[in-house]
Structure formats: C-alpha cells, structure tokens
Design a protein around this motif. Structure first.
Motif, PDB file in Angstrom:
ATOM      1  N   MET A  59       0.532  -1.072   0.171  1.00  0.00           N
ATOM      2  CA  MET A  59      -0.145   0.178  -0.253  1.00  0.00           C
ATOM      3  C   MET A  59       0.675   1.050  -0.164  1.00  0.00           C
ATOM      4  SD  MET A  59      -3.371   1.205   0.735  1.00  0.00           S
ATOM      5  CE  MET A  59      -3.933   0.115   0.994  1.00  0.00           C
ATOM      6  N   MET A  60       1.767   1.482   0.564  1.00  0.00           N
ATOM      7  CA  MET A  60       3.023   2.638   0.640  1.00  0.00           C
ATOM      8  C   MET A  60       3.452   2.697  -0.485  1.00  0.00           C
ATOM      9  SD  MET A  60       4.619   2.602   4.714  1.00  0.00           S
ATOM     10  CE  MET A  60       5.055   1.061   4.971  1.00  0.00           C
ATOM     11  N   GLY A  61       4.433   1.555  -0.869  1.00  0.00           N
ATOM     12  CA  GLY A  61       4.763   1.454  -1.693  1.00  0.00           C
ATOM     13  C   GLY A  61       3.728   2.057  -3.538  1.00  0.00           C
ATOM     14  N   GLU A  62       2.244   1.611  -3.181  1.00  0.00           N
ATOM     15  CA  GLU A  62       1.798   2.158  -4.112  1.00  0.00           C
ATOM     16  C   GLU A  62       1.863   4.017  -4.403  1.00  0.00           C
ATOM     17  OE1 GLU A  62      -1.952  -0.378  -5.291  1.00  0.00           O
ATOM     18  OE2 GLU A  62      -0.828  -1.729  -5.824  1.00  0.00           O
ATOM     19  N   LEU A  63       0.709   4.218  -3.132  1.00  0.00           N
ATOM     20  CA  LEU A  63       0.627   5.512  -2.943  1.00  0.00           C
ATOM     21  C   LEU A  63       2.474   6.066  -2.985  1.00  0.00           C
ATOM     22  CD1 LEU A  63      -1.637   5.616   0.077  1.00  0.00           C
ATOM     23  CD2 LEU A  63      -2.282   5.773  -1.773  1.00  0.00           C
ATOM     24  N   ALA A  64       3.627   5.966  -2.881  1.00  0.00           N
ATOM     25  CA  ALA A  64       4.233   7.132  -3.132  1.00  0.00           C
ATOM     26  C   ALA A  64       5.105   6.686  -4.887  1.00  0.00           C
ATOM     27  CB  ALA A  64       5.723   5.448  -2.012  1.00  0.00           C
TER      28      ALA A  64
END
Length: 514
Positions: A59-64
């Motif tokens: 999730m963090m990777g995709e948002l970033a």
C-alpha cells in the motif's frame, strides 16, 4: 496544456475514497466466510500479520509510486523502471476485467434494493430468495438493464472528477455505509441462534466442531486463503492506490494514511461478517437447515440466504432489506468508481502528455461503454444459468467451479487469480531489487519521518515478494483446483527467481547505488 485529472480537496476526502475503494463486495461475502471456514480467530491473526507485513508495505509503495510520478499506473511504471515498466498494463487490465462482473453484481444490488422497497411500499407477498435469484439470473434483459443503471450512476460520479465527484460521493457514502452497517449488526445479533454464527467466525476450530465444514484446512491453505482475501480486499495491484496516490499533495503522510486504510478496511470487513453471518446462521437454524448446508459465502449468501432472512422478519424485514442492499450498493459503487478512475486516468494522462486538453466526461463515458460491452456477456450468462458459460462455448465436457463454470468466475480468474498477484509480486521486486527501496522512501519521507525505513526495506525486498509467492500459488489452487497447488508454488517461485534476476541486472539498480 492543462491536465484535467484534478486533486483531492482534503486528506479526509482521500482517506474516505481510498477506504471506499478497499471496502467492497469481497468484504461482505468473502471475508467472513473465509474467516469462519479457515479457523476463525486463527485466520484473523494470520490475516492481520499478512496485512501488516505485506498489505501495508505494498500500500505504501503504491501510494508513493503514484505521488512520486503524478501519473496513473502505466505512466508511473514507465517513469521509474526500465525492466518492469510493462507491469503498468497489468494494473489497468485488472480493473477493466473486474468491472465486467462488478458492474453486474452492482446491478443485482439495485434490483434487490428495488424489490425490497416495493415490498415495503405495497406489502407484496414474500418470494423465497432461491426463486428470486433464479428468476433474476434467467432474465438476461433485466440483468443488462440494471447493469446499465449501475454504470450510469458510476459515470455521473466519475465525470465530476476527483474532488467534485469521487470525493463528494465518498464523503457522504462512507459514513452512511458505516451507520447502516451498525443498524444491521444490531438486528443480526438480536436474532435467536446468532451466537452460533459468532462462534463460526471467532472460535478456533468451531467450524468443524459445529458441523459447518467437515475438516479443518491445513496451515498452508489458511495462509493462502488469508493472503488472497487480504490482497484483493485492500485493492492492491489493481492500479487504484497508484491512481489515488497521484492526486495526493506532498505534505500528506503516506505511512499514516496507509495504516488508516488497512485498519479501516479490516475493521469494516469484520463488522460486515458480524452483520451477515450470525443472521444467516440463525435463520438456517430456525428453518431446521443443517449448518453445513447454509450458504455463507458468495452471491448465494447475499442474494438467497439473506433475502430469506429478511422475508422471515415479516413486514419490518423489507425495511432492513432496503437498508442492507443500499449498504452493499454503496460498497460496490465506491469500489467501482476507483476502478473506472484507473482506466480513465490513463487516457487523461496520455492526452496531457500529447499536449491535448482531454474531456473527462467524454473519456469516462467511453470507458463505461467499453465496460458495458464486456459486462453484457457476464449479465447474459447469469452465473452459468443460460448456456453460454466458457465451458459451453469452448466445448469442454465439464465445468470447473472457479474458472470456466460462468463468465464471472472466468473474469475473476484472469484478474484476481493471475494478473493482480503477479503484478504485486513484480512491483515489490522492482522496488526492492531494481530501483531500491530508497527511491520510494524519499517520497514517503515527504510528509512523514524516517522511522519506517528499515521495516519498509526488509518487507519490500523479502517479506512482500515471498508473501506474494504464497498468495499466487493459493489463487491458482483456488481457481483451478487443489491439484494445482504444487504447480502454483512452482510458478510463483520461478517468477520470483526470474524477477529478481531481471531486477539485479538492470542498469537502474546500478544507478540507484550511485
């Protein structure tokens, strides 16, 4: 030229939209049943661990990735990677295929809500859920009409843009969903026998002891089931979080936002289980149905078992039926509009890159029309009821539940079964081994501190991709049968090894070290 993609009006608006994207039909009919049959509280613990170490990280990777590049999935992957830029196409392919059946299921929700509203207004005699469901599935024209109606609703929301359409709807829809869910929970738990449903969900081993299932699944099955549910429930690898992240301001805290989305989605999934499973089990016990024969998952839970529950309540049942199917409809819409936005964003971005000013209403309309074409096939098929299922058209002797028995399962297999877990695995390998975690941590640090660095790096390099090997193998087994579990592991490991080899030999990895 101006890019008409827009931006979020507030971080709260983004969070409600992202949670709405994650909260969908799978939370209502998938999570509680899988939790119960896979060990109850044991499943929940496994699910939470996977959500923390795999789901939260991706999730963090995709948002970033979305915020760093300011584009949708295709543009984002092309901007950061040489060897894995084609993954963006998987992240657009998946939502398009998912919408082929999601829009049909959304139409079913409208149809059932309308039915209960009619019963409430005119006190129509109750018709059994099984008869209603069969009549709906064998009425292709009606299914297509309600699918069109669902897509019209989505079109009117998406054409308004991010803040003027998607954010506005979620600002009203998500709080309303929560209130209606609480109402249904209170009614569900008030039914005699509902405690058996709670035991099914939360007491380890009770699914077997209570007669719901014959044998407890092995730990590998529980891990794969929990991973698959977690992965799909959080809207990972379907482009939604990359797209929504691309509209976020640099000051927003991606770590906190990711945690809120994961926790909220899991909480609502558990609440949805408490709303439907105890009621369904209580009704089955009252009717003398063996608990092992009560439909507790999938469309049968939603459109047969629960409709029978509302019928059994007398006149007030229609009111609860309206509330429940409106709740489910909102959940379907909040997920569907995020998927439509993924596809629409690709065309908006492409127009902006070409120096043209694109018309959002026109693009969204064309996307919805394209979805309608594929959705018509799913609607007319009626879950395999009308003789045009894949196994019928392909001349196969036997239908295999999971991929060729109906067009819904076939589309689900292509997206949730293959494209999404494959895309998530390769994305984590790309960040962990080609462009290096630091490339995303630099973006995450904008709005957040550096306390997450070690956790993110370890998870993205090792835990997340290996977790996706497990999830991919579980999905292959679920869709094609248990005999394919070993083949699923082999496929997952081969893809992982090849992916890492491709990543570590990429020139971008060398550049990342400089």
């Amino acid at each position: 030229m101006e890019n008409e993609r827009g931006s979020w009006g507030s971080n709260i608006g983004f969070l409600l939209a992202a949670i709405g994207s994650a909260v969908g039909l799978g939370n209502i009919w998938g999570f509680p049943y899988k939790m119960g049959k896979s060990g109850g509280f044991t499943f929940l613990i496994v699910y939470l661990l996977l959500a923390a170490f795999v789901g939260f990280t991706i999730m963090m990777g995709e948002l970033a990735l979305g915020r760093k590049t300011g584009t949708g999935p295709i543009g984002a992957y092309h901007a950061v990677s040489k060897r894995f830029k084609w993954i963006g196409w998987l992240a657009v392919f998946s939502p398009f295929i998912i919408m082929s059946f999601y829009s049909v299921l959304g139409g079913y929700c409208i149809e059932y809500m309308s039915l209960n509203l009619s019963n409430l207004a005119f006190q129509n005699p109750a018709i059994s859920g099984g008869d209603l469901f069969h009549a709906m599935l064998t009425n292709p024209l009606g299914s297509v009409v309600y699918t069109i109606l669902f897509l019209i609703i989505c079109y009117l929301i998406n054409r308004g843009g991010i803040s003027g359409g998607i954010e506005k709807f979620n600002n009203v829809g998500m709080p309303s969903l929560f209130v209606m869910l609480v109402i249904i929970i209170i009614k569900s738990l008030s039914m005699p026998g509902s405690i058996e449903g709670l035991k099914f969900m939360f007491v380890p081993g009770y699914a077997v002891a209570g007669g719901f299932i014959e044998a407890a699944p092995g730990i590998s099955t529980v891990l794969a089931t929990a991973g698959g549910q977690m992965f799909f429930s959080l809207s990972l690898a379907m482009g939604a979080m990359i797209t929504y992240g691309s509209y976020l301001g640099k000051k927003e805290n991606l770590v906190r936002n990711s945690a809120i989305i994961v926790i909220s989605d899991t909480t609502i999934a558990i609440m949805a289980g408490i709303a439907v499973i105890p009621a369904a089990v209580a009704y089955g016990i009252q009717q003398g149905i063996p608990v092992g024969e009560i439909a507790l998952g999938g469309p049968s839970l939603l459109f047969v078992t629960l409709q029978n529950v509302f019928n059994s309540m007398g006149g007030v049942g229609s009111l609860f039926g309206v509330i429940f199917y409106l709740l489910v409809l909102i959940a379907a819409i909040t997920s569907a509009i995020s998927l439509i936005e993924v596809i629409s964003t690709f065309f908006l971005d492409r127009a902006a890159q070409a120096g043209r000013k694109a018309s959002r209403p026109k693009i969204v309309l064309l996307v919805c029309l394209a979805i309608l074409v594929e959705a018509t096939l799913v609607a007319v098929d009626g879950l395999g009821s009308n003789g045009i299922a894949p196994f019928n058209l392909l001349g196969m002797e036997n239908a295999v539940t999971g991929w060729n028995d109906c067009w819904l399962d076939f589309m689900d297999m292509l997206s949730e079964g293959l494209a999404m877990p494959l895309g998530a695995m390769l994305m984590s390998i790309m960040i962990g081994w080609e462009i290096r975690p630091k490339s995303m941590l630099d973006e995450i640090h904008s709005g957040a501190g550096s306390g997450i660095d070690g956790f993110f790096s370890i998870c993205m390099m090792l835990i997340a991709p290996l977790g996706m090997v497990l999830i991919l193998s579980g999905q292959i087994s679920d869709f094609f049968g248990g005999n394919f579990r070993i083949a699923g592991y082999i496929i997952g490991i081969v893809v992982y090894v090849i992916g890492v080899a491709v990543a570590v030999t990429s020139p971008m990895r060398k550049a990342a070290h400089k």
